[in-house]
Write a protein that holds these residues in place. Structure first.
Motif, PDB file in Angstrom:
ATOM      1  N   ALA A  50       0.859  -1.187   0.000  1.00  0.00           N
ATOM      2  CA  ALA A  50       0.000   0.000   0.000  1.00  0.00           C
ATOM      3  C   ALA A  50       0.892   1.232   0.000  1.00  0.00           C
ATOM      4  O   ALA A  50       1.932   1.234   0.659  1.00  0.00           O
ATOM      5  CB  ALA A  50      -0.883  -0.002   1.242  1.00  0.00           C
ATOM      6  N   SER A  51       0.483   2.266  -0.715  1.00  0.00           N
ATOM      7  CA  SER A  51       1.379   3.429  -0.777  1.00  0.00           C
ATOM      8  C   SER A  51       1.496   4.072   0.603  1.00  0.00           C
ATOM      9  O   SER A  51       0.542   4.108   1.375  1.00  0.00           O
ATOM     10  CB  SER A  51       0.918   4.427  -1.832  1.00  0.00           C
ATOM     11  OG  SER A  51      -0.371   4.859  -1.511  1.00  0.00           O
TER      12      SER A  51
ATOM     13  N   ARG B 212      -5.786  -3.616  -1.965  1.00  0.00           N
ATOM     14  CA  ARG B 212      -4.957  -2.418  -1.964  1.00  0.00           C
ATOM     15  C   ARG B 212      -5.839  -1.175  -1.805  1.00  0.00           C
ATOM     16  O   ARG B 212      -5.499  -0.254  -1.073  1.00  0.00           O
ATOM     17  CB  ARG B 212      -4.117  -2.348  -3.244  1.00  0.00           C
ATOM     18  CG  ARG B 212      -2.897  -1.464  -3.097  1.00  0.00           C
ATOM     19  CD  ARG B 212      -1.993  -1.521  -4.313  1.00  0.00           C
ATOM     20  NE  ARG B 212      -1.565  -2.866  -4.649  1.00  0.00           N
ATOM     21  CZ  ARG B 212      -1.781  -3.448  -5.832  1.00  0.00           C
ATOM     22  NH1 ARG B 212      -2.386  -2.809  -6.800  1.00  0.00           N
ATOM     23  NH2 ARG B 212      -1.360  -4.674  -6.040  1.00  0.00           N
ATOM     24  N   ASP B 213      -6.988  -1.174  -2.469  1.00  0.00           N
ATOM     25  CA  ASP B 213      -7.924  -0.056  -2.301  1.00  0.00           C
ATOM     26  C   ASP B 213      -8.252   0.129  -0.820  1.00  0.00           C
ATOM     27  O   ASP B 213      -8.210   1.233  -0.288  1.00  0.00           O
ATOM     28  CB  ASP B 213      -9.233  -0.315  -3.069  1.00  0.00           C
ATOM     29  CG  ASP B 213      -9.048  -0.195  -4.578  1.00  0.00           C
ATOM     30  OD1 ASP B 213      -8.033   0.402  -4.997  1.00  0.00           O
ATOM     31  OD2 ASP B 213      -9.905  -0.700  -5.331  1.00  0.00           O
TER      32      ASP B 213
ATOM     33  N   SER C 218     -14.451  -4.935   4.431  1.00  0.00           N
ATOM     34  CA  SER C 218     -14.318  -3.519   4.803  1.00  0.00           C
ATOM     35  C   SER C 218     -14.797  -3.288   6.222  1.00  0.00           C
ATOM     36  O   SER C 218     -14.149  -2.580   6.998  1.00  0.00           O
ATOM     37  CB  SER C 218     -15.139  -2.613   3.892  1.00  0.00           C
ATOM     38  OG  SER C 218     -14.888  -2.896   2.570  1.00  0.00           O
TER      39      SER C 218
ATOM     40  N   GLU D 133      -5.313   1.396   1.265  1.00  0.00           N
ATOM     41  CA  GLU D 133      -4.980   2.796   1.025  1.00  0.00           C
ATOM     42  C   GLU D 133      -6.148   3.714   1.353  1.00  0.00           C
ATOM     43  O   GLU D 133      -6.118   4.908   1.048  1.00  0.00           O
ATOM     44  CB  GLU D 133      -4.527   2.970  -0.439  1.00  0.00           C
ATOM     45  CG  GLU D 133      -3.232   2.222  -0.711  1.00  0.00           C
ATOM     46  CD  GLU D 133      -2.754   2.307  -2.157  1.00  0.00           C
ATOM     47  OE1 GLU D 133      -3.523   2.771  -3.023  1.00  0.00           O
ATOM     48  OE2 GLU D 133      -1.596   1.895  -2.406  1.00  0.00           O
ATOM     49  N   GLY D 134      -7.216   3.134   1.934  1.00  0.00           N
ATOM     50  CA  GLY D 134      -8.343   3.939   2.392  1.00  0.00           C
ATOM     51  C   GLY D 134      -9.163   4.525   1.257  1.00  0.00           C
ATOM     52  O   GLY D 134      -9.779   5.578   1.393  1.00  0.00           O
ATOM     53  N   ARG D 135      -9.145   3.862   0.106  1.00  0.00           N
ATOM     54  CA  ARG D 135      -9.900   4.350  -1.056  1.00  0.00           C
ATOM     55  C   ARG D 135     -11.224   3.638  -1.163  1.00  0.00           C
ATOM     56  O   ARG D 135     -11.417   2.569  -0.603  1.00  0.00           O
ATOM     57  CB  ARG D 135      -9.097   4.032  -2.328  1.00  0.00           C
ATOM     58  CG  ARG D 135      -8.428   5.191  -2.969  1.00  0.00           C
ATOM     59  CD  ARG D 135      -8.043   4.847  -4.403  1.00  0.00           C
ATOM     60  NE  ARG D 135      -7.505   3.493  -4.530  1.00  0.00           N
ATOM     61  CZ  ARG D 135      -6.210   3.186  -4.366  1.00  0.00           C
ATOM     62  NH1 ARG D 135      -5.340   4.122  -4.081  1.00  0.00           N
ATOM     63  NH2 ARG D 135      -5.806   1.939  -4.489  1.00  0.00           N
ATOM     64  N   GLU D 136     -12.082   4.214  -1.949  1.00  0.00           N
ATOM     65  CA  GLU D 136     -13.310   3.544  -2.367  1.00  0.00           C
ATOM     66  C   GLU D 136     -12.897   2.242  -3.064  1.00  0.00           C
ATOM     67  O   GLU D 136     -12.000   2.250  -3.911  1.00  0.00           O
ATOM     68  CB  GLU D 136     -14.016   4.475  -3.358  1.00  0.00           C
ATOM     69  CG  GLU D 136     -15.356   4.033  -3.806  1.00  0.00           C
ATOM     70  CD  GLU D 136     -16.444   4.442  -2.808  1.00  0.00           C
ATOM     71  OE1 GLU D 136     -17.516   3.853  -2.891  1.00  0.00           O
ATOM     72  OE2 GLU D 136     -16.203   5.334  -1.948  1.00  0.00           O
ATOM     73  N   VAL D 137     -13.544   1.135  -2.705  1.00  0.00           N
ATOM     74  CA  VAL D 137     -13.164  -0.136  -3.324  1.00  0.00           C
ATOM     75  C   VAL D 137     -13.632  -0.162  -4.782  1.00  0.00           C
ATOM     76  O   VAL D 137     -14.766   0.195  -5.085  1.00  0.00           O
ATOM     77  CB  VAL D 137     -13.762  -1.306  -2.523  1.00  0.00           C
ATOM     78  CG1 VAL D 137     -13.567  -2.618  -3.270  1.00  0.00           C
ATOM     79  CG2 VAL D 137     -13.099  -1.368  -1.147  1.00  0.00           C
ATOM     80  N   GLY D 138     -12.728  -0.571  -5.682  1.00  0.00           N
ATOM     81  CA  GLY D 138     -13.019  -0.552  -7.122  1.00  0.00           C
ATOM     82  C   GLY D 138     -14.012  -1.625  -7.561  1.00  0.00           C
ATOM     83  O   GLY D 138     -14.722  -2.210  -6.739  1.00  0.00           O
TER      84      GLY D 138
ATOM     85  N   ARG E 157      -5.890  -6.138  -5.983  1.00  0.00           N
ATOM     86  CA  ARG E 157      -6.235  -4.752  -6.321  1.00  0.00           C
ATOM     87  C   ARG E 157      -7.281  -4.195  -5.338  1.00  0.00           C
ATOM     88  O   ARG E 157      -7.174  -3.062  -4.878  1.00  0.00           O
ATOM     89  CB  ARG E 157      -6.781  -4.757  -7.759  1.00  0.00           C
ATOM     90  CG  ARG E 157      -7.424  -3.497  -8.234  1.00  0.00           C
ATOM     91  CD  ARG E 157      -7.717  -3.576  -9.730  1.00  0.00           C
ATOM     92  NE  ARG E 157      -8.724  -4.589 -10.104  1.00  0.00           N
ATOM     93  CZ  ARG E 157     -10.039  -4.430  -9.928  1.00  0.00           C
ATOM     94  NH1 ARG E 157     -10.511  -3.334  -9.372  1.00  0.00           N
ATOM     95  NH2 ARG E 157     -10.897  -5.371 -10.293  1.00  0.00           N
TER      96      ARG E 157
END
Ligand code: WTA
Length: 650
Positions: free
Chosen positions: A552-553, A622-623, A646, A626-631, A619
């Motif tokens: 994760a970044s 990783r979303d 989640s 990185e605390g992103r909306e899941v793709g 993928r």
């Protein structure tokens, strides 16, 4: 609108070399012209100018059996003689080769004459222990002069070193010793790190209990003064063995393709690969790039590369490149913040460092601490800065140039890999206009392309896969003991073009921007780690049923290891606290592989996202990490799973 602003900023941020720098620069446009006119003649010329050949070569490249290259193969040389004896013979024996700084504050200055003598003694001692040409010697040492002495002594005998970073665990060390069938291990009782002694000899003892038994002797440097156990039949102290050995040693010349070292690095599978490098081509490109990319003036520069010799950067730009060029350099044993956060800058001031080569992760952690820390020291001797290991973001580049470099000195971002052996993409200081964030252009004599999956060149700004289209002198010659894996990993995709595993794009000026790995290799603080390796360590724990690892970044370390683990239902009764389980698993990975592999987070979950064919969709993880909306989850066998995961993670 934002894109326009970004673009405008990009346009502004381009720096011409200063006329003063350009006027004294080692490199010039002629290098590019010569390499373009005749690439092989160019490399042959570099090999002849930069190195001493006991028997001159007449053939430059044999590429009749790709991907197995042979460079300068009818020539003979001794790598250690090129790094040592010839400088002494040229009257440079009194030049300092190493300004060594120990973490507790002890230090040693070692001249070329002294280093040569010490390497001769060590070579004699190793020969007495039965080390012969082609034998493998494992080196597991802290950053002390003996690490460099050991590597050169092994090279002098035509034996092959395998340096294992001192932060690796007993298991990691054991598997590397077994894979290479090393007959001798060189280690220390311990070394200093963060103000404490960390034991090394006890780790070697533990590792040797797990190996198949190739090791006959362990040579031990006294450094940490920590208690160690002793096996009289196997163990020897360096200060008793090397110090008493003869300082006379006649070096033999070896063929240019004679193996020099194996260095293990992470790939896409769980098992690290033993990258094999040979002598003449490797040393040519290491010396060439060290001289031209760092604008080395050996008579006046003080060069400092902060890498540990356990990594390729330490091999090529602490040991082989700088010493082949007769440079004076600093080496430092410890961590940047011991005993105070300005330690590095204190070292720059103390030795008058002129060239500094380090990693973006270090620069970003200094940025976080603020400019007041470096500003307490006199850094005005610095005249060139280098970066390696991962993409350097433009902000960090600018900060490095301004706060460390005083605002006007060149910063070179260098792209390369353990496999490439030496720098492949970089600006040449004094020649190239600098552009923060881009590694810029192939060094003279190197051919790079960016291709799509079908091997078609990517035009314009679209991203693609980075390939090296022509063999180069310091290229890896194989994976130790596994020629098939060598072919599959790097050459199957594009035939006789080398597939690096990195994504990249070219901008309208032709400058190359690296976009990160396209495979399952992570880059944590500039160190390569494989997701598969950490997953197999996690599933080796008795509590674990399944594990998935992603990179994760991370603001400071570039990427961070984040793991998702399903515990065995049979363990549910004992493992009631997920926080405790996650702590235990983090510790377990650190013990099994080494502290650098310790996950930043381990999430205990009940499910992992899988496709219908059972492949884990990293993928999506990783979303989450990185605390992103899941793709897009439509290819999941069960599309509701990400919601469940989640909820467990948050
Ligand atoms: C990454 C380290 C962007 C890349 C010398 C490569 C970089 C991997 C850079 C090799 C850079 C190294 N810009 N990415 N300047 N330098 N990398 O084998 O992903 O430890 O494939 O060699 O680091 O890591 P290795």
């Amino acid at each position: 609108m934002n894109a326009q602003i970004d673009h405008a900023l990009e346009e502004i941020r381009r720096f011409r070399p200063s006329p003063e720098f350009a006027a004294q620069a080692v490199a010039d446009h002629g290098l590019y012209d010569a390499a373009r006119a005749d690439r092989l003649a160019f490399w042959a010329d570099q090999a002849r100018t930069l190195l001493h050949w006991e028997k001159p070569f007449t053939r430059t490249l044999d590429w009749s059996n790709p991907p197995f290259a042979k460079w300068f193969d009818d020539g003979e040389l001794n790598v250690a003689v090129n790094c040592l004896d010839r400088h002494v013979e040229a009257g440079l024996g009194d030049r300092v080769a190493l300004h060594w700084e120990g973490e507790p504050g002890d230090s040693r200055d070692i001249t070329y004459a002294e280093l040569t003598e010490e390497v001769k003694r060590a070579a004699n001692a190793l020969a007495d222990l039965g080390v012969r040409s082609g034998d493998r010697v494992a080196i597991y040492l802290p950053m002390i002069p003996e690490a460099i002495v050991s590597m050169l002594a092994v090279a002098r005998l035509g034996a092959i070193h395998s340096v294992v970073f001192g932060g690796f665990s007993a298991d990691s060390l054991a598997s590397r010793i077994d894979d290479a069938e090393a007959s001798v291990v060189i280690t220390a009782d311990g070394g200093y790190r963060k103000g404490r002694v960390f034991p090394l000899k006890p780790v070697v003892d533990e590792a040797l209990g797990k190996t198949a038994g190739s090791v006959r002797h362990v040579l031990v440097v006294k450094r940490g003064e920590n208690e160690v156990e002793w096996d009289d039949a196997r163990d020897l102290w360096w200060h008793e063995t090397v110090a008493t050995a003869s300082p006379e040693h006649e070096a033999q010349a070896f063929e240019a393709e004679h193996p020099l070292f194996i260095l293990y690095t992470s790939g896409t599978t769980g098992k690290p690969k033993g990258i094999l490098h040979t002598s003449g081509g490797y040393l040519t490109q290491a010396a060439f790039t060290h001289r031209n990319v760092f604008d080395l003036h050996p008579e006046r520069d003080v060069y400092w590369c902060t890498a540990d010799v356990g990594w390729i950067t330490g091999h090529s730009y602490v040991v082989y490149g700088p010493l082949a060029n007769g440079a004076t350099q600093v080496i430092y044993e410890g961590t940047p913040d011991t005993p105070h956060p300005g330690r590095w800058w204190e070292i720059v001031e103390k030795y008058g460092v002129t060239i500094l080569y380090t990693a973006p992760t270090a620069i970003r952690s200094f940025m976080k601490l603020g400019r007041q820390i470096p500003h307490e020291f006199d850094l005005r001797t610095l005249r060139l800065l280098g970066s390696v290991g991962e993409p350097i973001n433009p902000e960090a580049w600018i900060w490095y140039r301004h706060v460390i470099g005083g605002g006007s000195i060149p910063v070179v971002d260098t792209w390369w890999q353990t496999e490439t052996g030496a720098i492949m993409i970089s600006a040449l200081p004094g020649v190239t206009d600098l552009k923060p964030g881009s590694a810029q252009v192939p060094v003279p004599g190197i051919s790079i392309d960016i291709l799509d999956d079908d091997g078609v060149e990517v035009e314009g700004e679209g991203g693609g896969l980075l390939v090296v289209t022509e063999p180069w002198p310091s290229m890896l010659r194989g994976i130790w003991g596994d020629p098939e894996r060598f072919k599959e990993t790097y050459w199957e995709k594009f035939g006789d073009k080398y597939f690096a595993g990195d994504g990249a794009r070219r901008d309208e000026d032709g400058d190359i921007w690296l976009l990160g790995r396209v495979d399952d290799v992570m880059n944590v603080s500039g160190h390569r780690l494989s997701t598969a390796e950490i997953e197999s360590s996690l599933v080796a724990h008795p509590w674990t049923a399944e594990a998935a690892v992603v990179g994760a970044s991370d603001e400071t370390t570039g990427q961070a290891v984040v793991a998702f683990v399903i515990l065995k239902s049979s363990q549910a009764a004992h493992v009631t606290d997920p926080a405790e389980a996650s702590e235990e698993l983090r510790r377990h990975v650190a013990t099994q592989i080494g502290a650098i592999a310790r996950p930043r987070q381990v999430f205990i979950v009940n499910e992992l996202p899988k496709t219908r064919s059972g492949k884990i969709m990293r993928r999506l993880l990783r979303d989450l990490a990185e605390g992103r909306e899941v793709g897009d989850t439509t290819t999941l066998a069960d599309t509701s799973i990400m919601q469940i995961i989640s909820a467990q993670v948050r």
